[in-house]
Write an enzyme that holds these catalytic residues in place. Structure first.
Site, PDB file in Angstrom:
ATOM      1  N   ASP A 243     -19.464 -36.402 -58.936  1.00 33.83           N
ATOM      2  CA  ASP A 243     -20.193 -36.855 -57.747  1.00 33.83           C
ATOM      3  C   ASP A 243     -21.505 -36.101 -57.632  1.00 33.83           C
ATOM      4  O   ASP A 243     -21.563 -34.887 -57.860  1.00 33.83           O
ATOM      5  CB  ASP A 243     -19.360 -36.613 -56.481  1.00 33.83           C
ATOM      6  CG  ASP A 243     -20.152 -36.956 -55.229  1.00 33.83           C
ATOM      7  OD1 ASP A 243     -20.393 -38.154 -54.985  1.00 33.83           O
ATOM      8  OD2 ASP A 243     -20.549 -36.017 -54.517  1.00 33.83           O
TER       9      ASP A 243
ATOM     10  N   TYR B  15     -29.234 -33.247 -53.849  1.00 33.03           N
ATOM     11  CA  TYR B  15     -28.775 -32.037 -54.522  1.00 33.03           C
ATOM     12  C   TYR B  15     -29.830 -31.549 -55.520  1.00 33.03           C
ATOM     13  O   TYR B  15     -29.923 -32.035 -56.646  1.00 33.03           O
ATOM     14  CB  TYR B  15     -27.450 -32.278 -55.235  1.00 33.03           C
ATOM     15  CG  TYR B  15     -26.324 -32.775 -54.347  1.00 33.03           C
ATOM     16  CD1 TYR B  15     -26.365 -32.594 -52.969  1.00 33.03           C
ATOM     17  CD2 TYR B  15     -25.218 -33.423 -54.891  1.00 33.03           C
ATOM     18  CE1 TYR B  15     -25.330 -33.047 -52.164  1.00 33.03           C
ATOM     19  CE2 TYR B  15     -24.183 -33.858 -54.086  1.00 33.03           C
ATOM     20  CZ  TYR B  15     -24.248 -33.681 -52.723  1.00 33.03           C
ATOM     21  OH  TYR B  15     -23.233 -34.135 -51.918  1.00 33.03           O
TER      22      TYR B  15
ATOM     23  N   LYS C 238     -25.378 -41.215 -54.027  1.00 32.96           N
ATOM     24  CA  LYS C 238     -25.543 -41.554 -52.619  1.00 32.96           C
ATOM     25  C   LYS C 238     -26.913 -42.158 -52.360  1.00 32.96           C
ATOM     26  O   LYS C 238     -27.850 -41.967 -53.148  1.00 32.96           O
ATOM     27  CB  LYS C 238     -25.327 -40.298 -51.765  1.00 32.96           C
ATOM     28  CG  LYS C 238     -23.951 -39.655 -52.030  1.00 32.96           C
ATOM     29  CD  LYS C 238     -23.770 -38.366 -51.285  1.00 32.96           C
ATOM     30  CE  LYS C 238     -22.424 -37.744 -51.628  1.00 32.96           C
ATOM     31  NZ  LYS C 238     -22.418 -37.137 -52.984  1.00 32.96           N
TER      32      LYS C 238
END
Length: 340
Positions: free
Chosen positions: A52, A57, A83
């Site tokens: 993930d 990030y 995401k």
């Protein structure tokens, strides 16, 4: 039983443990490219096949690092989620730290939950990853924790925009599953009440320190056939130590206060009575959630991911869970299947 979903049904047995990509994006401290690669390689060697990540990030760094490894693996051999909700714009002079990420890529994130923004986010993530498709897409951070009083408007924007985009992509077979990724169970309930979501990534709300998702969200997921991907099961690290509460322990991204530290020490003492490491209990408690499709844990080194796999496989007597309930750590009457 939840309805069949080809992507989520692949997360069975050992594959239910996934590698979270936030540390690979230099969360809190810089990680070299070589160290990040060794972490991913170790996870793969140990059988981890769910990964993930998110544009946030490291402002693209986590996606780039994961992509370098995954793009040379057989595509059907792993599950990948990322995401939408933030787009990255070039920033030639980024600060040394932004959003908790140190020495990320030279991009600045901005919220965009629109229809077109979600489509663009998926396209840009594919470019950074160098991979032909994403299995699961989550709408990121549409909770009050992130947006404060602006949350209702942001939630509405996401449901009217990003959700419609992901729903379309799923219908076209571009995505295998869609969901939201948040820190609050209430946002998950709101999303399930309005949209057709396959899964929900929830951080920190189904843990040994915080079981607030158990009373309402878990029964709602079971009733609607949605599954949880549980993250933050160590509550930002305070539950990750088998040797005691560290001096710099964090809880929900902030330094842990004394009350949280005392509660954690109490749980650790109970675990020690049964010769069980605190992080093993924390990880297996989340895995035993009756609607959990997977549990995602971050790691900054090969040793950390190996330790997490060992915690997943450690034997834990049923008597420990009963003792935690008697001591009031866990609420009585959790849904059937909550104990390993």
């Amino acid at each position: 039983m939840p309805p069949k979903n080809a992507v989520l049904d692949r997360l069975q047995g050992p594959l239910r443990l996934g590698l979270g990509g936030a540390p690979l994006g230099n969360l809190y401290a810089a990680l070299s490219d070589d160290a990040a690669l060794r972490t991913i390689e170790a996870a793969w060697r140990l059988g981890v096949r769910y990964f993930d990540t998110a544009p946030l990030y490291g402002h693209g760094l986590s996606e780039v690092r994961l992509g370098r490894f995954l793009q040379v693996q057989p595509r059907e051999s792993f599950v990948l989620s990322t995401k939408v909700g933030r787009l990255l714009s070039p920033d030639p002079h980024p600060p040394a730290e932004r959003d908790g990420y140190v020495q990320g890529l030279p991009f600045a994130p901005r919220f965009d939950y629109s229809f077109d923004g979600a489509l663009r986010s998926i396209e840009e993530s594919l470019q950074r990853l160098g991979i032909d498709r994403i299995d699961i897409a989550f709408i990121h951070d549409i909770d009050r924790h992130t947006h404060g009083d602006a949350q209702p408007a942001r939630f509405r924007e996401a449901m009217d925009g990003a959700y419609r985009a992901l729903h379309r992509l799923r219908g076209e077979g571009v995505l295998g599953a869609i969901g939201i990724g948040v820190n609050e169970w209430q946002a998950c309930c709101d999303a399930l009440g309005e949209g057709d979501f396959d899964c929900l990534m929830l951080a920190g709300r189904y843990t040994l320190l915080d079981t607030s998702a158990a009373a309402e969200l878990v029964p709602m997921c079971i009733a609607k056939g949605a599954r949880l991907v549980l993250a933050g099961v160590f509550n930002s690290g305070i539950l990750a130590s088998a040797t005691g509460v560290a001096a710099d322990a964090r809880f929900d991204y902030q330094p842990a206060d004394q009350q949280i530290r005392d509660r954690t020490a109490h749980i650790a003492r109970i675990c020690n009575e049964f010769d069980v490491a605190l992080p093993a209990a924390a990880l297996q408690f989340a895995l035993a959630c009756p609607c959990a499709a997977a549990v995602v844990v971050g790691a900054r080194s090969a040793a950390e991911i190996a330790q997490n796999v060992a915690h997943r496989d450690a034997p834990i007597p049923t008597a420990l869970w009963e003792a935690l309930e008697v001591e009031g750590v866990l609420p009585a009457g959790l849904p059937p299947g909550s104990w390993p």
